[in-house]
Design an enzyme around this catalytic site. Structure first.
Site, PDB file in Angstrom:
ATOM      1  N   ASP A 172      36.371  43.956  31.559  1.00  0.00           N
ATOM      2  CA  ASP A 172      37.367  42.886  31.456  1.00  0.00           C
ATOM      3  C   ASP A 172      37.395  42.302  30.050  1.00  0.00           C
ATOM      4  O   ASP A 172      36.352  41.959  29.488  1.00  0.00           O
ATOM      5  CB  ASP A 172      37.042  41.766  32.449  1.00  0.00           C
ATOM      6  CG  ASP A 172      37.360  42.161  33.872  1.00  0.00           C
ATOM      7  OD1 ASP A 172      38.532  42.430  34.161  1.00  0.00           O
ATOM      8  OD2 ASP A 172      36.428  42.203  34.701  1.00  0.00           O
ATOM      9  N   ASP A 176      41.168  44.202  42.678  1.00  0.00           N
ATOM     10  CA  ASP A 176      40.097  43.546  41.933  1.00  0.00           C
ATOM     11  C   ASP A 176      40.045  42.077  42.314  1.00  0.00           C
ATOM     12  O   ASP A 176      41.050  41.372  42.234  1.00  0.00           O
ATOM     13  CB  ASP A 176      40.380  43.693  40.428  1.00  0.00           C
ATOM     14  CG  ASP A 176      39.299  43.077  39.558  1.00  0.00           C
ATOM     15  OD1 ASP A 176      38.252  42.664  40.082  1.00  0.00           O
ATOM     16  OD2 ASP A 176      39.517  43.012  38.333  1.00  0.00           O
TER      17      ASP A 176
END
Length: 210
Positions: A32, A170
């Site tokens: 991320d 996610d």
């Protein structure tokens, strides 16, 4: 069901070690990247960090940034095979997607969508995509947030429109929510806290698959 391990839930200094602990049980690593503009905080996962993750598994970079086109090249050069960019950051989504694919024809390009973004906004863009990443948290980029079950309807709608489209999920993924996502039509789940906080990574990964 494929599993990506999200490094967002591990400490900086432990990231490489923790990845090695779970690597054999998963299909890829999920990195991320946050700029403090599109989301409220910054992550430490620079292209230099991405380069330190040495693996034969899939390397997926999730760009939670305001201007994703500026970042793609650096992460591709750092070894990312897959890039996720947010629909909400694109003023001209079709144009941006075509441009990125033209510049980086080998990259696997996913369009990430926040929990509040409806499926109808994404459907016209499916021809330009290699997959969709459905966020199931109200606040993207925060580890350990609760799974937003209303996103399951979005997954089902996308699956009806595109039978073979890879759909990644996610946010708040554990054994139970992974099963719900799979039943709705998801093909990949991203797990952080559930996977890394388990004493038995092999069992945790297996529970996400079944």
């Amino acid at each position: 069901m494929h599993i990506y391990a999200s490094l967002l839930s591990v400490h900086d200094r432990d990231a490489v070690k923790e990845w090695k602990r779970v690597e054999r049980y998963v299909d890829g690593v999920h990195i991320d990247v946050a700029d403090g503009l599109f989301v409220s905080h910054k992550t430490r996962f620079t292209p230099q960090f991405a380069r330190t993750i040495k693996t034969r598994k899939w390397k997926d970079v999730h760009l939670m940034v305001r201007y994703p086109e500026r970042y793609v090249g650096a992460y591709v050069r750092a070894g990312a095979q897959e890039i996720d960019i947010h629909f909400e950051t694109l003023k001209m989504p079709a144009h941006s997607l075509r441009s990125i694919k033209k510049r980086f024809p080998k990259v696997v390009l996913y369009l990430a969508v926040n929990a509040t973004t409806p499926a109808r906004a994404i459907i016209p863009l499916i021809p330009f995509l290699d997959g969709v990443l459905c966020m199931t948290q109200e606040k993207p980029g925060t580890s350990g947030e609760k799974f937003a079950s209303r996103v399951l309807k979005k997954i089902r709608v996308l699956r009806r429109y595109a039978l073979k489209l890879p759909i990644m999920v996610d946010g708040g993924i554990n054994a139970e929510t992974a099963r719900l996502a799979r039943n709705a039509g998801a093909t990949i789940v991203v797990s952080g806290s559930y996977l890394f906080r388990s004493d038995d990574a092999a069992y945790a990964a297996h529970s996400l698959r079944v």
